[in-house]
Design a protein around this motif. Structure first.
Motif, short mmCIF file in Angstrom:
data_model
loop_
_atom_site.label_atom_id
_atom_site.label_comp_id
_atom_site.label_asym_id
_atom_site.label_seq_id
_atom_site.Cartn_x
_atom_site.Cartn_y
_atom_site.Cartn_z
N ILE A 64 0.84 -1.21 0.00
CA ILE A 64 0.00 0.00 0.00
C ILE A 64 0.87 1.26 0.00
N ALA A 65 1.95 1.24 0.78
CA ALA A 65 2.85 2.40 0.83
C ALA A 65 3.46 2.67 -0.54
N LYS A 66 3.85 1.61 -1.25
CA LYS A 66 4.38 1.77 -2.60
C LYS A 66 3.34 2.40 -3.52
N ALA A 67 2.08 1.98 -3.39
CA ALA A 67 1.01 2.54 -4.22
C ALA A 67 0.85 4.04 -3.98
N PHE A 68 0.94 4.45 -2.71
CA PHE A 68 0.85 5.88 -2.40
C PHE A 68 1.99 6.66 -3.05
N VAL A 69 3.22 6.14 -2.94
CA VAL A 69 4.38 6.85 -3.48
C VAL A 69 4.31 6.90 -5.01
N GLN A 70 3.88 5.82 -5.63
CA GLN A 70 3.72 5.84 -7.09
C GLN A 70 2.65 6.86 -7.48
N GLY A 71 1.58 6.94 -6.68
CA GLY A 71 0.54 7.93 -6.95
C GLY A 71 1.04 9.36 -6.83
N ILE A 72 1.89 9.61 -5.84
CA ILE A 72 2.49 10.95 -5.70
C ILE A 72 3.31 11.27 -6.94
N GLY A 73 4.16 10.32 -7.33
CA GLY A 73 5.00 10.53 -8.51
C GLY A 73 4.19 10.77 -9.77
N ASP A 74 3.14 9.98 -9.97
CA ASP A 74 2.30 10.11 -11.17
C ASP A 74 1.65 11.49 -11.24
N ASN A 75 1.15 11.98 -10.11
CA ASN A 75 0.45 13.27 -10.13
C ASN A 75 1.42 14.44 -10.24
N ILE A 76 2.60 14.33 -9.64
CA ILE A 76 3.63 15.36 -9.83
C ILE A 76 4.04 15.40 -11.30
N TYR A 77 4.17 14.23 -11.92
CA TYR A 77 4.52 14.16 -13.34
C TYR A 77 3.50 14.94 -14.18
N ASP B 269 11.59 12.51 -16.89
CA ASP B 269 12.11 11.18 -17.26
C ASP B 269 12.42 10.35 -16.02
N TRP B 270 12.97 11.00 -15.00
CA TRP B 270 13.31 10.28 -13.76
C TRP B 270 12.06 9.74 -13.08
N ILE B 271 11.03 10.57 -13.00
CA ILE B 271 9.78 10.14 -12.36
C ILE B 271 9.14 9.00 -13.16
N LYS B 272 9.14 9.13 -14.48
CA LYS B 272 8.46 8.15 -15.32
C LYS B 272 9.19 6.81 -15.38
N LYS B 273 10.53 6.85 -15.43
CA LYS B 273 11.29 5.62 -15.64
C LYS B 273 11.90 5.06 -14.36
N GLU B 274 12.51 5.92 -13.55
CA GLU B 274 13.28 5.43 -12.42
C GLU B 274 12.42 5.11 -11.20
N VAL B 275 11.39 5.93 -10.94
CA VAL B 275 10.57 5.69 -9.75
C VAL B 275 9.90 4.31 -9.79
N PRO B 276 9.22 3.93 -10.90
CA PRO B 276 8.64 2.58 -10.93
C PRO B 276 9.69 1.49 -10.78
N LYS B 277 10.90 1.73 -11.32
CA LYS B 277 11.97 0.75 -11.22
C LYS B 277 12.39 0.58 -9.75
N PHE B 278 12.53 1.69 -9.04
CA PHE B 278 12.89 1.62 -7.62
C PHE B 278 11.82 0.89 -6.82
N LEU B 279 10.55 1.25 -7.09
CA LEU B 279 9.45 0.69 -6.30
C LEU B 279 9.18 -0.78 -6.61
N SER B 280 9.71 -1.27 -7.72
CA SER B 280 9.52 -2.69 -8.04
C SER B 280 10.44 -3.61 -7.23
N LYS B 281 11.39 -3.01 -6.53
CA LYS B 281 12.35 -3.79 -5.76
C LYS B 281 11.78 -4.19 -4.39
N ASP B 282 12.46 -5.09 -3.73
CA ASP B 282 12.09 -5.53 -2.39
C ASP B 282 12.57 -4.47 -1.40
#
Length: 325
Positions: free
Chosen positions: A94-107, A126-139
């Motif tokens: 759930i926390a990851k979903a919130f952070v992804q949502g913040i990034g998406d709306n800032i984008y 580019d960083w928000i679109k490409k790197e944030v999802p990559k970071f959040l996909s990790k453990d």
């Protein structure tokens, strides 16, 4: 916004100040915001409690102090147990979903300026679109997720210099008390959004104290902080950017600057409150509900999405400005 007294008069709310008596019909009132020194008694508090009205109090600096919160009408022991279970078992998801949502709306907010010839924003986008999802996909653990959230906000703040006037550039985020005009606007806007979110959660069966991104605390409604984060770029920051760039808010006219802090003056607060209320009331076509929905209602709908996750395991995806276009 002025000093005075709140009381019950027949079946109406009466606000008395130096200009006289002002009557507010209780049937059409959902919240009261006290932005100055206001006196009231227990008879009045009982009156608004029975009407389900929340009363929010702000201090001298424009920061949220607390709320008079009526007895909860929508209580569910089953949901509270399931919400706590979700915190223990699915907090990271759930926390990851919130952070992804913040990034998406800032984008989405920044992309508006990128389209209008602010090409310097490309690196941040580019960083928000490409790197944030990559970071959040990790453990990740919660501290690492919060670090990513902090990086998103930091890059967002650094982008202000590309589309705001020089006197509204942010050096760093300073909250209590704010030290410059942009920090004063952000702090005041975030406080209003937080209290609005408290009221929206009150109208669901969710427990205000069980949060996922922010650490649950004994002294605050931390779930409101979670839900509000996703709406900050959409409501608070878009409101600020429009007011500043259209020169409706100006440093020389709308701020009181002291040695170590800067606050909106009364005229500035009035302009800001009118603008952010318009933003809360603005409507968009909801793609799933197939009807017009206000941004204020969208906050409550995110609460319902969280309920669906807790009770049914349905994926939680917070409000996305892109999906509402």
């Amino acid at each position: 916004m002025s000093m005075g007294a709140l009381s019950r008069k027949d079946n109406s709310i009466m606000f008395k100040n130096e200009k006289g008596n002002n009557y507010i019909p209780i049937e059409s009132t959902k919240e009261l915001y006290c932005l100055n020194e206001i006196s009231m008694n227990t008879k009045f508090l009982d009156f608004i409690a029975r009407a389900g009205i929340t009363l929010h109090i702000f201090n001298y600096y424009g920061n949220y102090s607390g709320s008079f919160y009526p007895k909860e009408q929508l209580v569910s022991g089953n949901l509270t147990v399931k919400q706590a279970k979700a915190y223990l078992e699915d907090r990271i998801k759930i926390a990851k979903a919130f952070v992804q949502g913040i990034g998406d709306n800032i984008y989405e907010v920044l992309y508006h300026y990128y389209k209008h010839d602010k090409k310097e924003l490309k690196g941040t986008l580019d960083w928000i679109k490409k790197e944030v999802p990559k970071f959040l996909s990790k453990d990740l653990d919660i501290k690492q997720i919060l670090f990513i959230e902090g990086q998103i906000w930091m890059r967002f703040y650094e982008s202000f210099k590309y589309f705001l006037p020089e006197d509204f550039i942010m050096n760093k985020r300073v909250k209590r008390p704010p030290d410059n005009p942009i920090n004063a606007l952000i702090s005041f806007g975030n406080s209003i959004l937080y209290t609005k979110t408290v009221s929206q959660i009150y109208n669901t069966h969710l427990n205000q104290t069980i949060s996922f991104l922010h650490e649950p605390s004994e002294r605050r409604f931390s779930l409101s902080l979670d839900l509000a984060e996703v709406f900050k770029p959409v409501i608070v920051y878009k409101c600020i950017f429009e007011l500043v760039n259209n020169r409706r808010i100006q440093v020389s006219k709308h701020f009181d600057k002291k040695l170590n802090y800067c606050l909106l003056n009364e005229a500035g607060k009035k302009i800001f409150i009118e603008a952010i209320e318009e933003r809360f009331s603005a409507v968009f076509d909801h793609p799933i509900l197939k009807r017009k929905v206000s941004y204020e209602t969208a906050i409550k709908l995110d609460g319902y999405k969280l309920i669906k996750f807790c009770l049914e395991g349905k994926e939680f995806k917070p409000f996305s400005l892109k999906e509402m276009r």
